[in-house]
Design an enzyme around this catalytic site. Structure first.
Site, PDB file in Angstrom:
ATOM      1  N   ILE A   1      -0.398  -1.627  -4.370  1.00 64.38           N
ATOM      2  CA  ILE A   1      -1.120  -0.357  -4.331  1.00 64.38           C
ATOM      3  C   ILE A   1      -1.864  -0.126  -5.640  1.00 64.38           C
ATOM      4  O   ILE A   1      -1.441  -0.614  -6.687  1.00 64.38           O
ATOM      5  CB  ILE A   1      -0.132   0.796  -4.011  1.00 64.38           C
ATOM      6  CG1 ILE A   1      -0.840   2.149  -3.879  1.00 64.38           C
ATOM      7  CG2 ILE A   1       1.011   0.848  -5.004  1.00 64.38           C
ATOM      8  CD1 ILE A   1       0.045   3.274  -3.336  1.00 64.38           C
ATOM      9  N   CYS A   2      -2.960   0.591  -5.560  1.00 65.99           N
ATOM     10  CA  CYS A   2      -3.750   1.028  -6.711  1.00 65.99           C
ATOM     11  C   CYS A   2      -4.456  -0.166  -7.365  1.00 65.99           C
ATOM     12  O   CYS A   2      -5.248  -0.844  -6.724  1.00 65.99           O
ATOM     13  CB  CYS A   2      -2.861   1.788  -7.693  1.00 65.99           C
ATOM     14  SG  CYS A   2      -3.739   2.706  -8.974  1.00 65.99           S
ATOM     15  N   ALA A   3      -4.164  -0.456  -8.608  1.00 62.81           N
ATOM     16  CA  ALA A   3      -4.778  -1.591  -9.297  1.00 62.81           C
ATOM     17  C   ALA A   3      -4.058  -2.905  -8.994  1.00 62.81           C
ATOM     18  O   ALA A   3      -4.609  -3.981  -9.217  1.00 62.81           O
ATOM     19  CB  ALA A   3      -4.795  -1.353 -10.802  1.00 62.81           C
TER      20      ALA A   3
END
Length: 183
Positions: free
Chosen positions: A97-99
């Site tokens: 998730i995210c980066a």
């Protein structure tokens, strides 16, 4: 296993962890550093259940990677990228998730797959088709956009690890509205 690198995004860790444990999944947090304690991006220190060395991560059923400013620390942990490559070849569930999907992209693991990440990291998803949804599942990979999608990410992982029915049960018990996966 949820892997914690210094600087991890707390919401992307705690929310999915809570959802998975409510769903009866035996999930452990794993420190990628030399200490049981790992500090998140906003100063929240979490005591990991295990340390990477000796955790038996090669035997876990799913690998989960929160994002945050500490994402680059995944690649600094000896053996972690090898674990990801081996897990991908073995068809294990890999969730980021995210980066964190950027790590998978740089390793070439997302080639030909639909994936998402935090806005601005799309260029790191080498060979991937950039999806439109908050959470994308393609084969044995689940990716998500960021802190605001942590619950949907957690429910998607629970659906894979514990079944759709269990995910719906936990969602209802936590008073989360039904999710429109077409968004």
């Amino acid at each position: 296993m949820i892997f914690l690198a210094e600087g991890f995004e707390e919401t992307e860790t705690v929310v999915p962890l809570d959802i998975l444990r409510r769903g009866g999944v035996n999930v452990k947090t794993v420190s990628l550093g030399g200490s049981d304690w790992v500090t998140g991006a906003h100063g929240m220190a979490v005591k990991a259940d295990l340390r990477f060395a000796g955790a038996g991560a090669e035997n876990c059923g799913a690998l989960i990677m929160p994002g945050g400013p500490g994402t680059s620390n995944y690649e600094k942990c000896a053996g972690f990228t090898d674990l990801l490559k081996t897990a991908a070849l073995g068809g294990k569930l890999i969730c980021a998730i995210c980066a964190a999907p950027s790590v998978l992209g740089r390793l070439g693991l997302l080639t030909g797959r639909t994936a998402v990440c935090y806005p601005g990291y799309e260029g790191e998803l080498k060979g991937a088709k950039i999806g439109k949804r908050s959470v994308e599942k393609d084969g044995n990979f689940i990716t998500s956009r960021g802190p605001g999608t942590a619950a949907e990410f957690g429910f998607a992982v629970l659906a894979e690890c514990g079944g759709e029915e269990k995910a719906a049960e936990v969602r209802k018990g936590m008073l989360f509205p039904e999710f429109d996966s077409s968004n």
